[in-house]
Design a protein around this motif. Structure first.
Motif, PDB file in Angstrom:
ATOM      1  N   GLN A  86       1.004  -1.287  -0.223  1.00  0.00           N
ATOM      2  CA  GLN A  86       0.046  -0.028  -0.036  1.00  0.00           C
ATOM      3  C   GLN A  86       0.852   1.211   0.045  1.00  0.00           C
ATOM      4  N   THR A 120      -3.390   6.053   1.194  1.00  0.00           N
ATOM      5  CA  THR A 120      -4.421   4.986   1.369  1.00  0.00           C
ATOM      6  C   THR A 120      -5.642   5.497   2.147  1.00  0.00           C
ATOM      7  N   GLN A 121      -5.174   5.924   3.395  1.00  0.00           N
ATOM      8  CA  GLN A 121      -6.282   6.185   4.362  1.00  0.00           C
ATOM      9  C   GLN A 121      -7.191   7.639   3.826  1.00  0.00           C
ATOM     10  N   PRO A 153       1.266   4.275   2.164  1.00  0.00           N
ATOM     11  CA  PRO A 153       0.905   4.652   3.381  1.00  0.00           C
ATOM     12  C   PRO A 153       0.734   6.309   3.360  1.00  0.00           C
TER      13      PRO A 153
END
Lengths: 147, 82
Positions: A51, A56-57, A53
């Motif tokens: 992913q 993604t969120q 970092p």
């Protein structure tokens, strides 16, 4: 609303119980669970999910906010794992809560379509013969057009 | 200085997950050309841009996007989440 990008497994039953109790005027919850699927030769040893970092969120949260506004959802939940996973493991879950089922179904599909081709995850499959990166599917890209 | 990140097979072809660069490039495309001049591994990784996606400051964008003041540029293949 909650978005969690995590290495650890999760208990979908407990998550849905918590989710159901979050708002009292919910009449419909749709949930989706994504699983590591073995290939046709049954040679998959494990999957590695990489992913981005930070992004993604943020990217997932953006689509969750869009879904909540567009379908007037009471709540939405996305849990997506990364790291090393094995056939049969849970990769991710989506749940949407609405007053009526139509909005819950539609928004869950919308979120799944966007997670597939817009959330920065990359799947690598490790088999007995070596490894390869899973290629994106044109149909996944096309399915965004309906939204 | 700009942080350039690579993911999945792009990372594997270039050989590092990220690097800090001093660049005068004004757009993503100019940065790609600048990198391709550097070494062969960049030429290999960037040989087919239609197979790549780019994000500037963690937002997906096109290759003609401007870099003005960007802190981070990331190159990666189409995502395979879900």
């Amino acid at each position: 609303m909650r978005v969690s990008v995590q290495l650890d497994d999760f208990d979908i039953g407990k998550e849905l119980d918590l989710f159901r109790n979050s708002k009292s005027n919910t009449g419909a919850i749709v949930s989706f669970q994504g699983i590591v699927r073995n290939n046709s030769e049954k040679s998959l040893l494990n999957m590695d999910i990489e992913q981005y970092p930070g992004m993604t969120q943020k990217a997932i949260s953006k689509y969750v906010v869009t879904a909540v506004e567009r379908w007037s959802l009471n709540d939405a939940l996305v849990i997506h794992r990364h790291g090393k996973l094995f056939p049969g493991d849970q990769i991710m879950m989506v749940a949407t809560a609405a007053m009526h089922r139509h909005d819950a179904f539609q928004s869950a599909e919308f979120l799944m379509d966007y997670l597939k081709s817009r959330a920065p995850f990359w799947k690598k499959e490790i088999t007995k013969k070596g490894y390869h990166w899973v290629e994106s599917v044109l149909d996944d890209e096309k399915s965004l057009e309906r939204w | 200085m700009i942080k350039v990140l690579y993911f999945a097979w792009v990372r594997e072809r270039i050989g590092v997950p990220y690097e800090m660069l001093e660049t005068q490039s004004g757009t993503v495309m100019e940065l790609v050309e600048e990198l391709k001049q550097k070494e062969e591994r960049y030429q290999v990784a960037f040989s087919d841009l239609s197979a790549l996606k780019v994000a500037v400051d963690q937002e997906l964008c096109e290759f003609d996007a401007r870099l003005n003041g960007a802190l981070e540029v990331a190159f990666f293949p189409p995502m395979t989440g879900g």
